[in-house]
Write an enzyme that holds these catalytic residues in place. Sequence first.
Site, PDB file in Angstrom:
ATOM      1  CD  GLU A  48      -2.838  -0.266   2.637  1.00 45.00           C
ATOM      2  OE1 GLU A  48      -2.747   0.836   3.209  1.00 45.00           O
ATOM      3  OE2 GLU A  48      -3.426  -1.233   3.129  1.00 45.00           O
ATOM      4  CG  ASP A  71      -3.845   7.997   8.435  1.00 42.52           C
ATOM      5  OD1 ASP A  71      -3.799   6.764   8.613  1.00 42.52           O
ATOM      6  OD2 ASP A  71      -3.979   8.524   7.323  1.00 42.52           O
TER       7      ASP A  71
END
Lengths: 417, 264
Positions: free
Chosen positions: B48, B59
């Site tokens: 990724e 995040d």
Amino acid sequence: MDTTPGGGHVLAADRPGRFGPYGGRYVPEALVAALDELDREYAAAAQDPSFTAELDHLLTTYSGRPTPLTEAARFGAEAAHGARILLKREDLNHTGSHKINNVLGQALLTKRIGKQRVIAETGAGQHGVATATAAALMGLECVIYMGEEDTRRQALNVARMRLLGATVIPVSTGSRTLKDAINEALRDWVTNVETTNYVFGTVAGPHPFPTLVRDLQRIIGVEARQQVLDLTGRLPDAVAACVGGGSNAIGIFHAFLDDADVALYGFEAGGDGVATGRHAATITAGSPGVLHGARSYLLQDEMGQTIESHSISAGLDYPGVGPEHSWLKDTGRAAYEPVDDAEAMEAFRVLCRTEGIIPAIESSHALAGARRLGERLGKQHGPGAVILVNLSGRGDKDVDTAAKWFGIMDESGEVRA
Amino acid sequence: MTTSVAFEKARAEGRAALVGYLPAGYPSVDGSITALRAMVQAGVDVVEVGLPYSDPLIDGPVIQRAVDGALRAGTTTTDVLRVVEAVAATGAPAVVMSYWNPLGRYGAAAFARDLAAAGGSGVITPDLTPDADDAWLPAAREHGLDTVFLVAPSSTDERIAMTTASCRGFVYATSVMGVTGTRDQVSDAASVLVSRTRATTELPVAVGLGVSDAGQAAEIAAFADGVVVGSAFVRRMLEAPDEPAGAASVAELAGELAGGVRRR
Ligand SMILES: Cc1ncc(COP(=O)(O)O)c(C=O)c1O
């Protein structure tokens, strides 16, 4: 579902939460269930007479609505080219700004949903104070996210929130202002969504916030429209409001959307001047994109990274704007102009001196805009134009900033002799 | 190799696939290429490549720090495509992980075209659900890209079905309610979510958010088709004194995790 007058035909939303190509819901899947729940509960509450009665009761007996309309005669004569300046006094609400209108509704909704904890972002601290206030009133746990930069320039409001029992978490990521406080609040929400409601402070963010917050702020314009009619026997020529995320502006605009002869003006923070790149004039200088869950104008670079905004006013220091404003701009129903720091502070000074009202620096942008409109309308139609200004908040929180700006205090906070 | 082939290969070996994340451009574009290649060599099956974004709202602090660093270093979307190209050249499938605005700004169709040309396999979209926008799916389909959407413990059965119907390649199941970051324990919610997801699709289901070591990888590998690790790799990069040390540290962790997904 849009039961608000004017909502149906001016704003052709093709799906829920869309304003033309703007709005929508660009969020992590984890938040969809909570947003759906809020949407559903709000739709049910809006139809429930006991909910609306409870909200009305609080707005009247706790916040002090209806707020008065004050004619600023000296300001109009001396500073706005003879225009009749009518101030919608949202500064006289409990806690000192329009933010309480939204918060009381959302806090009641939180209780209805059965959650015990509320979180909120705040820039100027007014939304944080309002949320902490409602949480204290209703016995909810309250956590406020505030950019570190803003905790410094709005220290008084940090103290107010703490006194009211809220936890204030300074956010030190990114530009350390409102944008980053929203990121942090959304992160909290994703993690604690089962127990927590996010009391969003403006008409931005994912659906249903732009609609929900607008509906809760509509009362400003509904009252003001009638008050102007009662006072002058006619509708105003123009309505002026400052635009951060856009809640006080949409709140006063909405009742006038169908009044084609009433011009609607949103004044954005021009900071050091739009040409310098250091500003928060999102609609004037931005472009459409997605920030904080909705498509709208925003300040972004060619890669789609958010550009940090700048303004003397913490409450307007935001690189995004509510999606309905983007649509009002594109359809031409409302116009948006920047007002820079210096122009806003001059209007601040003049209102203090001519009317004995210390306005919030946010609202001073609308006052500066009204002076500009006074000149423009005066040239077009002669003196006597009626301009309705949303005085969204009072300036107590800004005394420190203003005293430094005008040289009353030095940088360390000492009052000069 | 496509992501589907990578998952099939793992399945044929009786194990889960290991998916590893790092943001492009941290600490430099070349540094991220070196680290991602080292990851592949040490046993990561699917890579990724994170596209750095200024407002990464799911995040946690570890990834935020690295992404901020990548942006301060001036990483562009074109740089990200260069990283994808370099990783795909190893033979491992490379998918981009991106928030929506940078893709929308580049143009959904243009991004799909350029990503496919760079050898990229698809895109994971953490803040784009299939029903949020009409621009992405047709563009991705036209260029044969995998569209990986997220499902969460809070998703209703209807939404899981709607989401997996729009997924291609694999489905990303977020194991906990929360943001990225390492956690001490694998949550019970993960296995429940995987079964609920499997009830709607034949696609492989990878589990991410919070996996940090081989033990946790093994636990997840017991019930999922893939294990996604991000923050733990990023932390290795943040803590390394220089780029070679970062790549070595990432490879070391990849090796341990590759052991974990084979342990089940
Ligand atoms: C007094 C006042 N006016 C205006 C604003 C800007 O918000 P909005 O544009 O949502 O009205 C704020 C925000 O903090 C505020 O405190």
